[in-house]
Design a protein around this motif. Structure first.
Motif, PDB file in Angstrom:
ATOM      1  N   ARG A 198      38.872   5.387  -1.787  1.00  0.00           N
ATOM      2  CA  ARG A 198      38.241   6.472  -1.109  1.00  0.00           C
ATOM      3  C   ARG A 198      38.604   7.983  -1.728  1.00  0.00           C
ATOM      4  O   ARG A 198      39.489   8.578  -1.390  1.00  0.00           O
ATOM      5  N   ASP A 199      37.253   8.460  -2.102  1.00  0.00           N
ATOM      6  CA  ASP A 199      37.704   9.897  -3.167  1.00  0.00           C
ATOM      7  C   ASP A 199      37.771  11.026  -2.006  1.00  0.00           C
ATOM      8  O   ASP A 199      38.427  12.149  -2.490  1.00  0.00           O
ATOM      9  N   PHE A 200      37.470  10.829  -0.753  1.00  0.00           N
ATOM     10  CA  PHE A 200      37.565  11.999   0.161  1.00  0.00           C
ATOM     11  C   PHE A 200      39.094  12.031   0.386  1.00  0.00           C
ATOM     12  O   PHE A 200      39.443  13.146   0.764  1.00  0.00           O
ATOM     13  N   ILE A 201      39.741  11.256   0.343  1.00  0.00           N
ATOM     14  CA  ILE A 201      41.423  11.080   0.745  1.00  0.00           C
ATOM     15  C   ILE A 201      42.019  12.282  -0.106  1.00  0.00           C
ATOM     16  O   ILE A 201      42.945  13.199   0.218  1.00  0.00           O
ATOM     17  N   TYR A 202      41.789  12.087  -1.440  1.00  0.00           N
ATOM     18  CA  TYR A 202      42.397  12.970  -2.548  1.00  0.00           C
ATOM     19  C   TYR A 202      41.979  14.241  -1.999  1.00  0.00           C
ATOM     20  O   TYR A 202      43.174  15.234  -1.931  1.00  0.00           O
ATOM     21  N   ALA A 203      40.923  14.765  -1.804  1.00  0.00           N
ATOM     22  CA  ALA A 203      40.564  16.284  -1.733  1.00  0.00           C
ATOM     23  C   ALA A 203      41.095  16.777  -0.499  1.00  0.00           C
ATOM     24  O   ALA A 203      41.824  17.941   0.095  1.00  0.00           O
ATOM     25  N   GLU A 204      41.001  15.549   0.598  1.00  0.00           N
ATOM     26  CA  GLU A 204      41.670  16.186   2.082  1.00  0.00           C
ATOM     27  C   GLU A 204      43.399  16.424   1.658  1.00  0.00           C
ATOM     28  O   GLU A 204      43.860  17.329   2.338  1.00  0.00           O
ATOM     29  N   MET A 205      43.951  15.513   0.976  1.00  0.00           N
ATOM     30  CA  MET A 205      45.602  15.625   0.976  1.00  0.00           C
ATOM     31  C   MET A 205      45.852  16.776  -0.117  1.00  0.00           C
ATOM     32  O   MET A 205      46.703  17.503   0.186  1.00  0.00           O
ATOM     33  N   MET A 206      44.928  17.161  -0.993  1.00  0.00           N
ATOM     34  CA  MET A 206      45.350  18.128  -1.814  1.00  0.00           C
ATOM     35  C   MET A 206      45.004  19.422  -1.155  1.00  0.00           C
ATOM     36  O   MET A 206      45.787  20.425  -1.708  1.00  0.00           O
ATOM     37  N   GLY A 208      35.867  16.963  11.478  1.00  0.00           N
ATOM     38  CA  GLY A 208      35.161  16.166  10.467  1.00  0.00           C
ATOM     39  C   GLY A 208      36.063  15.604   9.329  1.00  0.00           C
ATOM     40  O   GLY A 208      35.553  15.040   8.404  1.00  0.00           O
ATOM     41  N   LEU A 209      37.386  15.404   9.615  1.00  0.00           N
ATOM     42  CA  LEU A 209      38.015  14.871   8.379  1.00  0.00           C
ATOM     43  C   LEU A 209      38.200  13.279   8.624  1.00  0.00           C
ATOM     44  O   LEU A 209      38.000  12.522   9.719  1.00  0.00           O
ATOM     45  N   SER A 210      38.087  12.610   7.510  1.00  0.00           N
ATOM     46  CA  SER A 210      38.406  11.323   7.354  1.00  0.00           C
ATOM     47  C   SER A 210      39.652  10.569   7.251  1.00  0.00           C
ATOM     48  O   SER A 210      39.929   9.487   7.727  1.00  0.00           O
ATOM     49  N   TYR A 211      40.711  11.366   6.835  1.00  0.00           N
ATOM     50  CA  TYR A 211      41.733  10.649   6.579  1.00  0.00           C
ATOM     51  C   TYR A 211      42.984  11.810   7.045  1.00  0.00           C
ATOM     52  O   TYR A 211      43.810  11.346   7.720  1.00  0.00           O
ATOM     53  N   TYR A 212      43.208  12.743   6.719  1.00  0.00           N
ATOM     54  CA  TYR A 212      44.262  13.819   6.897  1.00  0.00           C
ATOM     55  C   TYR A 212      44.327  14.211   8.541  1.00  0.00           C
ATOM     56  O   TYR A 212      43.231  14.413   9.164  1.00  0.00           O
ATOM     57  N   ASN A 213      45.425  14.169   8.778  1.00  0.00           N
ATOM     58  CA  ASN A 213      45.685  14.250  10.380  1.00  0.00           C
ATOM     59  C   ASN A 213      47.363  14.776  10.283  1.00  0.00           C
ATOM     60  O   ASN A 213      48.155  14.949   9.373  1.00  0.00           O
ATOM     61  N   CYS A 214      47.820  15.556  11.677  1.00  0.00           N
ATOM     62  CA  CYS A 214      49.123  15.935  11.690  1.00  0.00           C
ATOM     63  C   CYS A 214      50.117  15.008  11.683  1.00  0.00           C
ATOM     64  O   CYS A 214      51.269  15.375  11.431  1.00  0.00           O
ATOM     65  N   ALA A 256      53.484  11.575   4.555  1.00  0.00           N
ATOM     66  CA  ALA A 256      52.893  11.865   2.838  1.00  0.00           C
ATOM     67  C   ALA A 256      54.233  11.880   2.204  1.00  0.00           C
ATOM     68  O   ALA A 256      54.320  11.728   1.003  1.00  0.00           O
ATOM     69  N   PHE A 257      55.281  12.536   2.775  1.00  0.00           N
ATOM     70  CA  PHE A 257      56.233  13.205   2.056  1.00  0.00           C
ATOM     71  C   PHE A 257      57.593  12.030   2.058  1.00  0.00           C
ATOM     72  O   PHE A 257      58.605  12.225   1.301  1.00  0.00           O
ATOM     73  N   ALA A 258      57.432  10.800   2.629  1.00  0.00           N
ATOM     74  CA  ALA A 258      58.352   9.825   2.696  1.00  0.00           C
ATOM     75  C   ALA A 258      58.403   9.053   1.376  1.00  0.00           C
ATOM     76  O   ALA A 258      57.303   8.694   0.956  1.00  0.00           O
TER      77      ALA A 258
END
Length: 181
Positions: free
Chosen positions: A2-10, A152-158, A164-166
């Motif tokens: 899902r391409d929304f993941i990349y943008a949210e994480m970047m 409205g985020l689909s992937y990123y959260n606290c 993500a750093f593991a």
């Protein structure tokens, strides 16, 4: 993937690590999705430029809290990014696969001239980005208020942010002394 993941994480990883992300610079030739994520941070002014060293060079010193880049990188580019960032700024960039150890060691060693913290993180599509910071640590200094208040985020959260750093032990061993955390 899902391409929304990349943008949210970047976008949200560096912005939610920054103490105050008032000025965000996106360097990309296809910045629409990155820009869409950056404007979720209402307190921030977002500037978008194409992947051009001339465009990067034309920007004012010490202007940006966060720089997000998809531009192929070299020493001249990193010197420009360093010049653009505030004294506590964050920089996120794409990079070769962590399996390309030699290329990444050269890249991270170069970045170490400008940043206290350099850490790869998973961006949810099987690849990683490099998080670089002059001051703030991405897992110790996460701004939970900012991370939790985004709508409205689909992937990123606290919870995704520090996870993500593991990295696996083979990555830790291979990059021991190179990754600065």
């Amino acid at each position: 993937m899902r391409d929304f993941i990349y943008a949210e994480m970047m976008v949200h990883v560096p912005v939610c690590t920054s103490k105050e992300a008032k000025n965000i610079l996106i360097i990309s030739n296809r910045a629409e999705k990155l820009s869409k994520e950056a404007v979720r941070h209402n307190e921030s002014k977002v500037t978008v430029i194409s992947c051009s060293l001339n465009e990067v060079s034309s920007l004012a010193d010490g202007t940006y809290d966060v720089v997000i880049s998809e531009m192929p990188s070299d020493r001249a580019f990193f010197a420009q990014v360093n010049r653009l960032l505030k004294v506590d700024g964050q920089f996120v960039t794409t990079h070769p696969s962590l399996d390309d150890v030699e290329s990444n060691k050269i890249l991270m060693t170069t970045l170490a001239n400008y940043f206290k913290i350099i850490m790869p993180y998973n961006i949810g599509d099987g690849s990683t980005a490099l998080f670089c910071s002059k001051e703030y640590h991405p897992t110790a200094d996460i701004n939970l208020q900012r991370a939790d208040m985004l709508d409205g985020l689909s992937y990123y959260n606290c919870d995704i942010h520090p996870a993500a750093f593991a990295m696996g032990n083979y990555i830790r061993k291979e990059y021991l002394g190179i990754i600065k955390n």
